[in-house]
Every structure is written in C-alpha cells, then in structure tokens.
Design a protein around this motif. Structure first.
Motif, mmCIF file in Angstrom:
data_model
loop_
_atom_site.group_PDB
_atom_site.id
_atom_site.type_symbol
_atom_site.label_atom_id
_atom_site.label_comp_id
_atom_site.label_asym_id
_atom_site.label_seq_id
_atom_site.Cartn_x
_atom_site.Cartn_y
_atom_site.Cartn_z
ATOM 1 N N GLU B 5 -3.409 -4.859 -10.563
ATOM 2 C CA GLU B 5 -4.475 -5.205 -9.895
ATOM 3 C C GLU B 5 -4.047 -4.746 -8.253
ATOM 4 O OE1 GLU B 5 -5.751 -9.228 -10.170
ATOM 5 O OE2 GLU B 5 -6.169 -8.831 -12.695
ATOM 6 N N GLU B 6 -3.023 -5.040 -7.939
ATOM 7 C CA GLU B 6 -2.636 -4.894 -6.686
ATOM 8 C C GLU B 6 -2.791 -3.446 -6.243
ATOM 9 O OE1 GLU B 6 1.449 -5.337 -3.728
ATOM 10 O OE2 GLU B 6 1.381 -6.373 -5.694
ATOM 11 N N THR B 7 -2.414 -2.605 -6.835
ATOM 12 C CA THR B 7 -2.671 -1.026 -6.747
ATOM 13 C C THR B 7 -4.001 -0.760 -6.553
ATOM 14 O OG1 THR B 7 -0.632 -0.492 -7.952
ATOM 15 C CG2 THR B 7 -1.961 1.104 -7.620
ATOM 16 N N LYS B 8 -4.911 -1.348 -7.604
ATOM 17 C CA LYS B 8 -6.257 -0.838 -7.557
ATOM 18 C C LYS B 8 -6.912 -1.630 -6.033
ATOM 19 C CE LYS B 8 -7.126 -1.219 -12.349
ATOM 20 N NZ LYS B 8 -7.367 -1.827 -13.642
ATOM 21 N N GLU B 10 -5.228 -1.610 -3.278
ATOM 22 C CA GLU B 10 -4.853 -0.791 -2.391
ATOM 23 C C GLU B 10 -5.655 0.434 -2.497
ATOM 24 O OE1 GLU B 10 -0.293 -1.518 -2.390
ATOM 25 O OE2 GLU B 10 -0.686 0.380 -2.212
ATOM 26 N N LEU B 11 -5.791 1.034 -3.335
ATOM 27 C CA LEU B 11 -6.830 2.414 -3.606
ATOM 28 C C LEU B 11 -8.258 2.050 -3.096
ATOM 29 C CD1 LEU B 11 -5.450 3.381 -7.097
ATOM 30 C CD2 LEU B 11 -5.029 4.529 -5.126
ATOM 31 N N ALA B 48 -7.480 11.666 -1.824
ATOM 32 C CA ALA B 48 -6.451 11.412 -0.625
ATOM 33 C C ALA B 48 -5.703 10.137 -0.874
ATOM 34 C CB ALA B 48 -6.857 11.248 0.763
ATOM 35 N N ALA B 49 -6.521 9.061 -1.387
ATOM 36 C CA ALA B 49 -5.899 7.717 -1.816
ATOM 37 C C ALA B 49 -5.021 7.833 -2.967
ATOM 38 C CB ALA B 49 -7.253 6.955 -2.004
ATOM 39 N N GLY B 50 -5.504 8.616 -4.084
ATOM 40 C CA GLY B 50 -4.974 8.644 -5.150
ATOM 41 C C GLY B 50 -3.642 9.514 -5.231
ATOM 42 N N VAL B 51 -3.445 10.537 -4.381
ATOM 43 C CA VAL B 51 -2.195 11.155 -4.300
ATOM 44 C C VAL B 51 -1.329 10.609 -3.424
ATOM 45 C CG1 VAL B 51 -1.563 13.333 -2.972
ATOM 46 C CG2 VAL B 51 -3.699 13.382 -4.361
ATOM 47 N N CYS B 52 -1.709 10.052 -2.162
ATOM 48 C CA CYS B 52 -0.917 9.368 -1.500
ATOM 49 C C CYS B 52 -0.516 8.197 -1.593
ATOM 50 C CB CYS B 52 -1.633 9.385 0.197
ATOM 51 S SG CYS B 52 -1.747 11.217 0.961
ATOM 52 N N ALA B 53 -0.865 7.269 -2.693
ATOM 53 C CA ALA B 53 -0.517 6.187 -3.005
ATOM 54 C C ALA B 53 0.810 6.393 -3.621
ATOM 55 C CB ALA B 53 -1.339 5.618 -4.311
#
Lengths: 324, 321
Positions: B5-8, B10-11, B48-53
């Motif tokens: 959930e935290e990653t979601k 963040e994205l 950008a969000a999915g790559v840089c995470a």
C-alpha cells in the motif's frame, strides 16, 4: 644520464601507461584500441586488462557519447577517434554534449574527457581521411583543442589533458608518429595556453601548428642569414597564447601563419584577426596565410601536394614579406 | 508482483506532484515569469513515477526535452527546478540550462536534453561507470518514439548489448496508434514496425511493450528490467504507450472527460479507491500537500534574483580558461 630518444607515438603510449597506472579511473576505448598494431594504445590491454581498454563497435556517436557520460560520472575516459574526419558522424555528441554540458549545467557537472584523433594530409588518402578540421572544433565554446608538434609536447600535453577537468580534443598528425625526440621517462605536464618559442628571430614571425611547425623551421633554416625568422608553436589553439604571438609581432612587425586546416574561417583566420585587432600598430606588412585552400583534399599525390602548405610555400611567403 | 500500500500511495503522490508542478509552470509561462515555452509531460506521469520508484540517487537517468516528469520523479528539488525554469541564479543550473538542459547530479538526474535522442549515448557512460565500479548501480535512458529512429539510439542499443551494460532503455511512445507526433502534420509513418520494442530483437536483448497509463504495469515491468540489469544480465528495451494530455491553467489535476481513459492519475485513483487504500480525506491531504510544496517552489523562484550579466561569461571551462 644520457637523454632518451623515443618517438611521438611511443611518447603518447607512455603517457597512457603512466596515467593508467597512477589513476584507476583512466579508461581507454575506441575502435581497435586493443590491437597490437595500433602504435599509441599498443600493450595497454595486456597491462591494464580488457575492462579498462575496450574495443568499441564502429559507432562514433555511441562511444563518444559514452565517454561524455563516463566523464560526468567521474571517470577519466581517453577515447580514440581513429581519424578526426570520422568525428563528423558524431557532431552532436562532440559539439553539443561534450563541449557544452559543463556550461549548460551551470557547473553542476564536469566532462574531464580526452578525445584523441589522428589528423592530417600527405598520405594520399583523399578527402575523408586527410583533413585537419581542428578549426571546426575550436569554433565551439567549451572544447579545448590541443595539437602537439613533437614527442616531448605530445606526452606532457596528453598527461595534462587526462589530469584536467575539461573536455579536450587532442589532435595527432599521423606523419608525426615516427618523429623522434628527447622525452623524460617520468610523468610531467605541459600547460595549456602556453606557446613554445621554437626558434628565435627578429624579422618575421611564423605561427605554425602540428606538422607545420617542423616545416616552418625547415623554411627558416633554408632562408638562413637572408632573414631572421621566429617560429611560434601555440601547442593549444584553445586556449590560445595570444600574448606570445603579439609579443613576437612587436619585435618583428611581420606575420606568416602556417595552418594545415582549410583557410576559410579557420585557425589562420583567427590568428590574422587577433593581429589585426590587437597588433595592428605593430604590423609593417599585410598578414600572410599559408593554409590549405578551400578545396577538398584530393587523392592523387600530385594534386594533394599542390594544395598542401609546404616548406617551399612558406619560404616564398616569408620572402615576399621581407621585401614588402 | 505484489505491491504494498505504501508504494502505491508513493506512486500516486509522485504523479500528483508532477502534474501539479507542470500546471503551475504553465501559469508562470502565461504570466511571462518563465521566459520560454517548455515540453510538458502531462499524461505520461505513470512512466516517470513507475521507473524512478526503483532507482536510488546513485542510479542515473538521461532524459529528453519533456524532462520535468523525469526530473521530479528522480527527486530534483522543486524550488531549484522552478527557479531554473524562471532563469534565476538560484536555479539548479544557475539559469544556464532552462527546461531542456537541466542537470542535478545530487539525485542522479543527468540530465534533460535539447537534442532528440542526444542523452542516450551518454547514459551508456553512466552504465559503464557502474559496470567498471561493480557497484550494482543502473542507468535508465528515457526517450520518445520519434527519437527511437535516431542513429545514436540504435548505436547505443548495440553497444550496450555488446558490453552487457546495466542500462534500461525506456521508450515512451506517445502516438502508439497513429504513429505520428503530436502537433505535427505528418503524412508518412515514422516507424516501419508496429512496436518500438520489436527492435530489441535486432540487438539480442529483451524487449516488450506495456500500457504506460497503468502505473502498476510500469512499476512491475521496470522492476524486472532493473533487477535484471543490477544482476549483471545487461540491457532491456521497454516501450510504454502513453497519451499526452492537455494541462490547464486552473491548477486542476483532473482532465477533460474524453481524456480520462488515458489519464494515469485518474485511472490509478479509481483503482486504489476501490481497493480501499485511498480515501477522500487522504486524497485531499496528498493534493494539498503537493500543491503547497509547488506553491513554495513558485514563490521561491519568483523571489529569487536574476543572474548578474557577467555570469554569462563564467563556467565555459571547469579548469580555467
């Protein structure tokens, strides 16, 4: 101890070896750099390993751009361009990315990269294998352009390039590779922007670069007592030691520029402009240029020789000026 | 891959930050505070969000002239970024770069690029450095489908494959159906193939195409490619289909009804709302927080001083004239 004589290409090879041994960030790549018959990079792979000495595919844009990126990351890439003519396929990477990334980034990144390239005519290799082209690269702000004319300078200038913080185009005339000279064994540097007063004289100043330095000295020797010729080798055309040229001009009042690059908008034009803008009051005669005319370099030896600057043409130019 | 959930959140937050920032920049352009137009990234935020995470500051990206999304996702300071757009001396690059040449080595953003395809060979140098230092780092090269035809990119794909470099090629295809570039009338196709990722095969590396409007799809695909590169298996070519969306001057994150289907923020918001991860309160909190950060950045930029004219002469060389 006896002074040691080695060739220009051996001096360049030694510069590579000393810097690679003392700094693990120095890496070498380019076309066929691991080959035993490439004089300048010979033996580097055996001594420093295939990780640090790499043969790149024949894709100048990719491997020059890779050098820019590696330099930004803090490596000290020495990238070899087999002939400067081939750099024309990678102009974006050289003139935009390599030259300007430091400035465009407001100093946030540095590009301490040395791009070595052989250049020059005289081997009947025609228009895409014979050019000098250093004026083209000197035109773009951000590149330092170095043209050693002898083995001592070749070693010291290459070490200076590798140790420096800026992108350098390092030009090696291929006819100079067998030239012998006295070269110390240890590492040393020759600073950029400091011309070499090759021969002192009082009647005419000759500014010459690379292979043309030797031709200018031969011309001066031939003229002998008829004319006292001063020969100046700028060693680096960016930065350029303008003061050394103007100082000589104050003494002689006459200027000949010998430049193997094309005449139009070239290095010879730049030096002539400096003389006109900053040394006009010292000039006793018009500035004379002995440069390659604005014609692509042809194949047939007779045609090629007809175009190139030569000792005879330099003698003629100096003689004209003395009689002015 | 199970994504927590935290990653979601963040994205989602990263995407909101990018769009909020770009819409604010649009207003500053309209008001003449930013002196030139800029390429925008609106609609592409998921990439950008999915790559840089998956990247840390010690991993590098090379970017394009639609760089703002990449730069923000990579962690560039918003104040320095906005001040740079305004041409101020407090900008990330002292007002020398503008939108097309921003570099921020402190977060691995190296850099935007004004030449289509120009950054890609340089990214090979970032990857080479990681390989030589054996530090497990990776480099990611962003470019568009127009750039994908450039010789330098083909050359770099080959070189990266030959040398097994830790490099992920990320092609954002903004015209996946019509093979034309937005804003240009182009009568001839720009690509001779259906998918840019088909070219991976020509270089003997893995390649695939994904929906760039689905941030979780991006996150998963990039996670695999980054892991593959970090473990020394070499480069991957990922293509993400995206749709550029018009921004607005009202500070809204929402897009027109007909654009919603492609809007990564709208789609992801619906999804994580359904999953019960995002409540209305949390959404408002995220938006307010990002809005105030962006507003702070704009105020910082507007309060900054312009460079002294003499600064134009400084910094041509790092090591003196």
């Amino acid at each position: 101890m006896a002074e040691r004589l080695i060739t220009y290409s051996e001096a360049l090879n030694e510069a590579h070896r000393l810097e690679m041994a003392s700094n693990p960030d120095v890496v070498v790549f380019g076309e066929n750099v691991s080959s035993g018959w490439r004089q300048v990079t010979k033996g580097l792979k055996e001594e420093f390993g295939r990780e640090r000495v790499r043969d790149a595919p024949i894709t100048e844009t990719a491997f020059i751009g890779m050098g820019v990126g590696a330099a930004i990351m803090g490596l000290k890439p020495v990238v070899e361009l087999m002939l400067v003519d081939f750099g024309l396929v990678a102009m974006d990477q050289i003139l935009n990315q390599m030259a300007k990334s430091h400035y465009m980034s407001g100093g946030a990144v540095k590009v301490p990269m040395t791009l070595r390239a052989t250049y020059g005519a005289g081997t009947s290799s025609a228009a895409t294998h014979s050019e000098s082209l250093y004026s083209l690269f000197a035109h773009m702000p951000g590149l330092k352009v170095v043209i050693p004319s002898n083995p001592y300078d070749a070693k010291g200038l290459l070490i200076e390039s590798i140790r420096g913080d800026d992108p350098v185009l390092f030009m090696e005339h291929r006819l100079l590779y067998p030239m012998e000279g006295v070269v110390p064994e240890e590492a040393y540097t020759v600073p950029f922007g400091m011309a070499n007063l090759v021969r002192e004289g009082s009647d005419v100043t000759v500014v010459a670069t690379g292979l043309m330095v030797g031709k200018a000295v031969e011309a001066a020797d031939e003229l002998g007592p008829k004319c006292s010729v001063e020969v100046i080798d700028p060693r680096t055309i960016v930065p350029l030691d303008e003061e050394a040229i103007l100082r000589s001009l104050r003494k002689t009042g006459r200027l000949v520029i010998v430049d193997e690059d094309y005449e139009r908008c070239g290095f010879s034009a730049e030096v002539a402009a400096i003389a006109a803008e900053k040394g006009f009051q010292h000039l006793d005669a018009p500035v004379v240029r002995v440069a390659t005319p604005n014609v692509p370099i042809p194949y047939s030896p007779v045609l090629e020789k007809h175009l190139l600057p030569s000792k005879e043409k330099i003698v003629k130019a100096i003689s004209q000026l003395v009689g002015y | 891959m199970e994504i927590d959930e935290e990653t979601k959140i963040e994205l989602y937050t990263t995407m909101v930050r990018i769009r909020t920032f770009e819409n604010r920049a649009r207003i500053l352009i309209r008001d003449g505070e930013i002196p030139a137009r800029s390429g925008f990234y609106t609609g592409q935020e998921a990439v950008a969000a999915g790559v840089c995470a998956h990247l840390s500051p010690s991993d590098q990206i090379g970017s394009t002239h639609r760089a703002l999304g990449h730069l923000i996702a990579k962690g560039c300071d918003l104040k320095g970024l906005m001040a740079e757009l305004c041409g101020m001396s407090s900008g990330l690059n002292k007002g020398k770069a503008g939108p097309y040449h921003i570099f921020d080595p402190s977060v691995g953003a190296l850099g935007a690029n004004g030449i289509v395809g120009g950054s890609v060979p340089m990214v090979a140098g970032y990857a080479l450095t990681h390989q030589l230092r054996d530090d497990g780092g990776v480099a990611v090269s962003f470019y568009g489908e127009g750039a994908s035809n450039q010789g330098g990119i083909q050359e770099t794909l080959n070189l990266a494959a030959c040398w097994n470099l830790p490099l992920v090629f990320v092609c954002e295809n903004s015209s996946p159906e019509v093979q034309r570039m937005l804003g240009h009338e182009i009568d001839y196709p720009q690509l001779s193939i259906e998918r840019v990722s088909d070219r991976a095969q020509a270089y003997g590396i893995p390649g695939a195409t994904y929906d760039g409007w689905d941030v979780l799809e991006v996150y998963n695909a990039v996670g695999d490619a980054v892991k593959w590169a970090r473990e020394g298996n070499g480069p991957t070519l990922l293509e993400f289909n995206v749709h550029q969306i018009e921004g607005n001057l009202e500070g809204r994150i929402e897009v027109r009804d007909d654009e919603r289907i492609w809007c990564p923020i709208h789609r992801f918001k619906e999804r994580i709302t359904d999953e019960g991860i995002l409540t209305t309160e949390l959404d408002e909190k995220i938006r307010d927080k990002e809005k105030s950060k962006v507003e702070e950045a704009a105020e910082f930029a507007l309060r900054s001083t312009v460079p002294a004219p003499i600064e134009a002469f400084k910094g041509v060389f790092a090591g003196g004239p």
